[in-house]
Design an enzyme around this catalytic site. Structure first.
Site, PDB file in Angstrom:
ATOM      1  N   SER A  85       0.827  -1.215   0.000  1.00 34.96           N
ATOM      2  CA  SER A  85       0.000   0.000   0.000  1.00 34.96           C
ATOM      3  C   SER A  85       0.863   1.267   0.000  1.00 34.96           C
ATOM      4  O   SER A  85       0.493   2.276  -0.596  1.00 34.96           O
ATOM      5  CB  SER A  85      -0.968  -0.005   1.173  1.00 34.96           C
ATOM      6  OG  SER A  85      -0.256   0.053   2.383  1.00 34.96           O
ATOM      7  N   SER A  86       2.035   1.215   0.641  1.00 37.50           N
ATOM      8  CA  SER A  86       2.901   2.410   0.659  1.00 37.50           C
ATOM      9  C   SER A  86       3.327   2.780  -0.756  1.00 37.50           C
ATOM     10  O   SER A  86       3.468   3.960  -1.097  1.00 37.50           O
ATOM     11  CB  SER A  86       4.151   2.147   1.487  1.00 37.50           C
ATOM     12  OG  SER A  86       3.808   1.755   2.783  1.00 37.50           O
ATOM     13  N   ARG A  89       0.136   3.932  -2.890  1.00 38.19           N
ATOM     14  CA  ARG A  89      -0.328   5.293  -2.565  1.00 38.19           C
ATOM     15  C   ARG A  89       0.494   6.360  -3.258  1.00 38.19           C
ATOM     16  O   ARG A  89       0.164   7.539  -3.212  1.00 38.19           O
ATOM     17  CB  ARG A  89      -0.297   5.517  -1.056  1.00 38.19           C
ATOM     18  CG  ARG A  89      -1.326   4.660  -0.342  1.00 38.19           C
ATOM     19  CD  ARG A  89      -1.230   4.765   1.146  1.00 38.19           C
ATOM     20  NE  ARG A  89      -1.768   3.568   1.775  1.00 38.19           N
ATOM     21  CZ  ARG A  89      -2.247   3.524   3.007  1.00 38.19           C
ATOM     22  NH1 ARG A  89      -2.243   4.616   3.743  1.00 38.19           N
ATOM     23  NH2 ARG A  89      -2.701   2.394   3.501  1.00 38.19           N
ATOM     24  N   ASP A 148      -0.539 -19.904  -9.176  1.00 35.07           N
ATOM     25  CA  ASP A 148      -1.094 -21.260  -9.040  1.00 35.07           C
ATOM     26  C   ASP A 148      -0.223 -22.171  -8.196  1.00 35.07           C
ATOM     27  O   ASP A 148       1.010 -22.021  -8.154  1.00 35.07           O
ATOM     28  CB  ASP A 148      -1.209 -21.906 -10.430  1.00 35.07           C
ATOM     29  CG  ASP A 148      -2.402 -21.408 -11.196  1.00 35.07           C
ATOM     30  OD1 ASP A 148      -2.221 -20.954 -12.342  1.00 35.07           O
ATOM     31  OD2 ASP A 148      -3.515 -21.487 -10.638  1.00 35.07           O
ATOM     32  N   THR A 197       6.216 -12.128 -12.504  1.00 35.25           N
ATOM     33  CA  THR A 197       6.246 -10.930 -13.350  1.00 35.25           C
ATOM     34  C   THR A 197       5.352  -9.852 -12.756  1.00 35.25           C
ATOM     35  O   THR A 197       4.219 -10.118 -12.359  1.00 35.25           O
ATOM     36  CB  THR A 197       5.777 -11.276 -14.768  1.00 35.25           C
ATOM     37  OG1 THR A 197       6.735 -12.163 -15.357  1.00 35.25           O
ATOM     38  CG2 THR A 197       5.656 -10.030 -15.638  1.00 35.25           C
ATOM     39  N   GLU A 239       3.384  -6.285 -13.489  1.00 28.89           N
ATOM     40  CA  GLU A 239       2.890  -5.370 -14.534  1.00 28.89           C
ATOM     41  C   GLU A 239       2.932  -3.984 -13.905  1.00 28.89           C
ATOM     42  O   GLU A 239       1.998  -3.579 -13.225  1.00 28.89           O
ATOM     43  CB  GLU A 239       1.470  -5.750 -14.943  1.00 28.89           C
ATOM     44  CG  GLU A 239       1.361  -7.169 -15.473  1.00 28.89           C
ATOM     45  CD  GLU A 239      -0.034  -7.747 -15.342  1.00 28.89           C
ATOM     46  OE1 GLU A 239      -0.932  -7.054 -14.814  1.00 28.89           O
ATOM     47  OE2 GLU A 239      -0.248  -8.894 -15.732  1.00 28.89           O
ATOM     48  N   GLN A 268       3.669  -7.733  -2.142  1.00 28.59           N
ATOM     49  CA  GLN A 268       3.621  -8.744  -1.092  1.00 28.59           C
ATOM     50  C   GLN A 268       2.870  -9.966  -1.599  1.00 28.59           C
ATOM     51  O   GLN A 268       2.015  -9.872  -2.488  1.00 28.59           O
ATOM     52  CB  GLN A 268       2.929  -8.185   0.160  1.00 28.59           C
ATOM     53  CG  GLN A 268       1.537  -7.647  -0.094  1.00 28.59           C
ATOM     54  CD  GLN A 268       0.963  -6.936   1.107  1.00 28.59           C
ATOM     55  OE1 GLN A 268       1.229  -7.296   2.250  1.00 28.59           O
ATOM     56  NE2 GLN A 268       0.158  -5.924   0.858  1.00 28.59           N
ATOM     57  N   TYR A 315       0.490 -26.266 -11.645  1.00 27.03           N
ATOM     58  CA  TYR A 315       0.798 -25.355 -12.740  1.00 27.03           C
ATOM     59  C   TYR A 315       1.848 -25.918 -13.687  1.00 27.03           C
ATOM     60  O   TYR A 315       1.709 -25.837 -14.903  1.00 27.03           O
ATOM     61  CB  TYR A 315       1.275 -23.995 -12.186  1.00 27.03           C
ATOM     62  CG  TYR A 315       1.481 -22.982 -13.273  1.00 27.03           C
ATOM     63  CD1 TYR A 315       2.741 -22.764 -13.833  1.00 27.03           C
ATOM     64  CD2 TYR A 315       0.401 -22.242 -13.775  1.00 27.03           C
ATOM     65  CE1 TYR A 315       2.923 -21.840 -14.855  1.00 27.03           C
ATOM     66  CE2 TYR A 315       0.575 -21.328 -14.793  1.00 27.03           C
ATOM     67  CZ  TYR A 315       1.831 -21.129 -15.329  1.00 27.03           C
ATOM     68  OH  TYR A 315       2.019 -20.233 -16.348  1.00 27.03           O
ATOM     69  N   LYS A 372       2.531 -21.177 -19.603  1.00 26.11           N
ATOM     70  CA  LYS A 372       3.381 -20.262 -20.369  1.00 26.11           C
ATOM     71  C   LYS A 372       4.545 -19.713 -19.563  1.00 26.11           C
ATOM     72  O   LYS A 372       5.546 -19.310 -20.132  1.00 26.11           O
ATOM     73  CB  LYS A 372       2.553 -19.073 -20.853  1.00 26.11           C
ATOM     74  CG  LYS A 372       1.313 -19.440 -21.642  1.00 26.11           C
ATOM     75  CD  LYS A 372       0.630 -18.176 -22.121  1.00 26.11           C
ATOM     76  CE  LYS A 372      -0.725 -18.460 -22.708  1.00 26.11           C
ATOM     77  NZ  LYS A 372      -1.801 -18.514 -21.744  1.00 26.11           N
TER      78      LYS A 372
END
Lengths: 216, 466
Positions: free
Chosen positions: A130-131, A134, A147, A155, A157, A176, A189, A196
């Protein structure tokens, strides 16, 4: 959610507590161990029911100079989609002591410094801290779920939805992981067909071309 | 040497050659498309040439019933052609844009060589020659542009270290740069010059060239551990069918004479044993001796073989051993690095690598941590009180989980050991009929190992900055 001592029958979907996370990290049996390395600063990284993860040195940066679009509506055009995805990203490596800037509106793929392997009875959820959030930095839009059976670096994004550029460096705690216990899955998985991203080292570009809908 | 042992040496060479070719294929798939479609036809042509060069070896494996000796003879011939094709195709990679050295390679040298790296301040490049080099760029330029000397800035550093392009993603391969750094440090500290004066070695002789190589090898082993010489052995195996490894190389205009790699291995092994009382390289030495003997038997008559073995042994004692002892005496604390490769640590790392896990950091063994958890649980579990005592005890427990960055000598050495393990397993299990398929599987395993080595190094080097 209530935590469950390790000697009782596992309950579906139980969130692991701090002590349970530590317990799983130390399991001698590799099939029930949560493997995560490097664990640089566990007293800072370990929360009541989560473990912070850090940013690595590798990025995949979008390049839009000569790619007009990526068409996911076509069938049997997996090679064309793959080629466009490959042309749409450029690999960049930052020095361990280096830094990089994510400007407002910019998007990049990054990865965790940590290599993670989940046993078949543990799933994980990747959330931003959250730090960091924000300040306008998102670390994932949809790819938060990890999974059971996954192994590799996760990865990110990365997207700056704030109004100011954000300077990032390798080693920064940006996200986290929460861990959930469930009954053993039938098809982890790493055994899934069309999987992938297993075994990833560094951020992985989209493997959408491997989806059956595009290749069949 | 029996046919089976000869075959094992050839298959070892084939495994290294197949691995490097696979890496070139990966490079062509990755680099050319990333830059632009204009390089795609070139990349495709090179990939096809490499595949074609290998096809004859695959054909050999289909010929069943060949006597062992004849199989070995044909395999050697085909490997020689393949190695030659590989080396030439590798040189043509110059026509493609270079991927550039990974920052982790630079970080590795900075972290292991410390102030020496700053003193040398090298440029590190990927090169199309299948070898590792170091050279002074201004001297190289000065040979073609003599007038350059008039405008050269006096303090300009121009040391260039080159790694072969095919090893661009392999930290185990990067370790060879330590040998080149060794040469650069030797120039600054004049170690080989001092030893040459002491032992009255003529500066124009091949023995002086050999002295410089031993200096570079010993300095590399001090800074980066045994992985440096293991990287050199790997390159030797790749070109084994083209070389007479039982003899020192000839001196040329462009290249000084090199002692045999067997000597170099022995020198480093003896140096590490003498200084740190540890045998790191025994297995590697034994097997490379087989390769040396196989080369001797291939090129020399039986009468000459005994003579050459005897001469080799004498020359080793007179040159290599004497030179390396003199070098060791002159190693000041600035030029040494205490070796922290502990056997227990190596075994833990190998177990991790066998599971496919990186090894950048290491903490307390799981068994010990499990015990601590059990003790904590016995004392505090079930207690609903969150008093300061319980919180302090928990924080103390958590702190035990910290992993420290592994020593880089250990990290690289363990990755090199695991690589050797994988190749040996593949060679031992291979027959004349199935080795190409086994080596394809081996390539995938080695690629995974390289990616784990990169992950280990990235985590390790980043952790050091925090």
């Amino acid at each position: 959610m209530a935590t469950v001592p390790s000697n009782q029958t596992p309950i579906l979907g139980t969130l692991l507590s701090d002590l349970e996370i530590l317990d799983r990290i130390t399991r001698i049996d590799n099939d029930s161990c949560i493997f995560i390395t490097p664990l640089i600063d566990p007293d800072v990284q370990l929360g009541p029911s989560s473990l912070d993860v850090r940013l690595s040195t590798k990025l995949e940066v979008p390049v839009t100079l000569d790619v007009t679009h990526i068409d996911l509506a076509v069938r049997r055009q997996a090679d064309s989609v793959k080629a466009r995805v490959e042309r749409n990203f450029q690999s960049r490596a930052i020095e361990p002591e280096g830094r990089f800037v994510l400007h407002p509106g910019e998007f990049s793929l990054g990865s965790t410094l940590e290599f993670i392997r989940l046993p078949c009875d543990i799933a994980a959820r990747l959330e931003g801290r959250s730090s960091i959030a924000r300040l306008g930095l998102e670390v994932h839009s949809t790819a938060g779920f990890v999974d059971p059976g996954y192994e590799g670096e996760l990865t990110f994004e990365l997207k700056n939805v704030g109004r100011l550029p954000v300077v990032l460096r390798p080693g920064l705690r940006v996200a986290q992981l929460c861990f959930f216990r469930l009954s053993n899955v039938e098809r982890p998985y790493n055994s899934k067909p069309h999987q992938k991203y297993g075994g990833s080292v560094g951020p992985r570009r989209s493997g959408i071309d491997k989806d059956p809908e595009l290749s069949q | 040497m029996d046919h089976a042992s000869q075959r094992a040496v050839l298959l070892r060479s084939a495994a290294e050659l197949f691995c490097r070719s696979y890496r070139v294929h990966q490079y062509l798939e990755k680099v050319a498309p990333a830059v632009g479609t204009e390089y795609a036809p070139l990349a495709k042509t090179l990939a096809e040439a490499l595949t074609e060069a290998r096809s004859n070896i695959d054909t050999l494996s289909h010929r069943s019933g060949l006597p062992e000796g004849e199989f070995n003879r044909q395999l050697l011939d085909l490997l020689g052609r393949y190695a030659s094709a590989f080396a030439n195709i590798h040189e043509t990679l110059i026509y493609l844009p270079s991927a550039g050295v990974r920052p982790e390679a630079i970080g590795l040298l900075k972290a292991t060589f410390g102030k020496h790296y700053q003193a040398v301040d090298p440029s590190i490049i990927l090169g199309s020659a299948f070898n590792a080099f170091h050279f002074d760029f201004s001297k190289t330029l000065g040979r073609v542009l003599p007038d350059l000397k008039k405008i050269r800035l006096p303090d300009q550093k121009n040391t260039v270290l080159q790694n072969p392009i095919c090893d661009w993603q392999s930290p185990i391969g990067w370790a060879v740069l330590a040998h080149e750094m060794g040469h650069a440090i030797d120039r600054i500290y004049e170690l080989s010059r001092q030893v040459a004066r002491e032992l009255s070695i003529d500066g124009a002789s091949p023995q002086y060239d050999w002295l410089r190589e031993f200096c570079a090898d010993i300095l590399a082993s001090e800074m980066i551990g045994p992985a440096a010489i293991l990287a050199i052995v790997s390159i030797e195996y790749t070109l084994y069918p083209l070389r007479r490894i039982h003899k020192p190389s000839e001196r040329t205009d462009k290249r000084p004479s090199h002692p045999t790699t067997l000597w170099r291995l022995r020198v480093v092994a003896e140096h590490l044993a003498a200084k740190y009382s540890i045998d790191y390289l025994g297995d590697t030495l034994d097997r490379y001796e087989d390769a040396w003997n196989a080369s001797l038997e291939r090129f020399e008559t039986p009468e000459n073989q005994d003579i050459m073995r005897h001469v080799d042994s004498l020359q080793y004692a007179i040159c290599a051993k004497r030179f390396s002892e003199a070098i060791r005496k002159r190693l000041t604390s600035e030029l040494t690095n205490p070796h922290l490769i502990a056997e227990a640590s190596v075994e833990r790392c190998l177990q991790r690598l066998r599971r496919g896990d990186p090894i950048g950091a290491q903490g307390r063994p799981r068994e010990e941590l499990q015990k601590l958890i059990t003790e904590y649980r016995e004392k505090y579990e079930g207690s609903s009180r969150q008093g300061p005592e319980k919180i302090q005890a928990f924080e103390k427990l958590v702190a035990e989980f910290r992993e420290a960055p592994l020593g880089l000598q250990t990290l690289l050495f363990c990755c090199a050991l695991r690589r050797d393990e994988l190749i040996r397993e593949a060679v031992d299990r291979s027959s004349s009929a199935d080795f190409p398929i086994r080596f394809e599987n081996l390539n995938e395993s080695l690629t995974v190992l390289d990616s784990r080595a990169v992950s280990s190094l990235t985590g390790n080097l980043t952790q050091r900055t925090l």
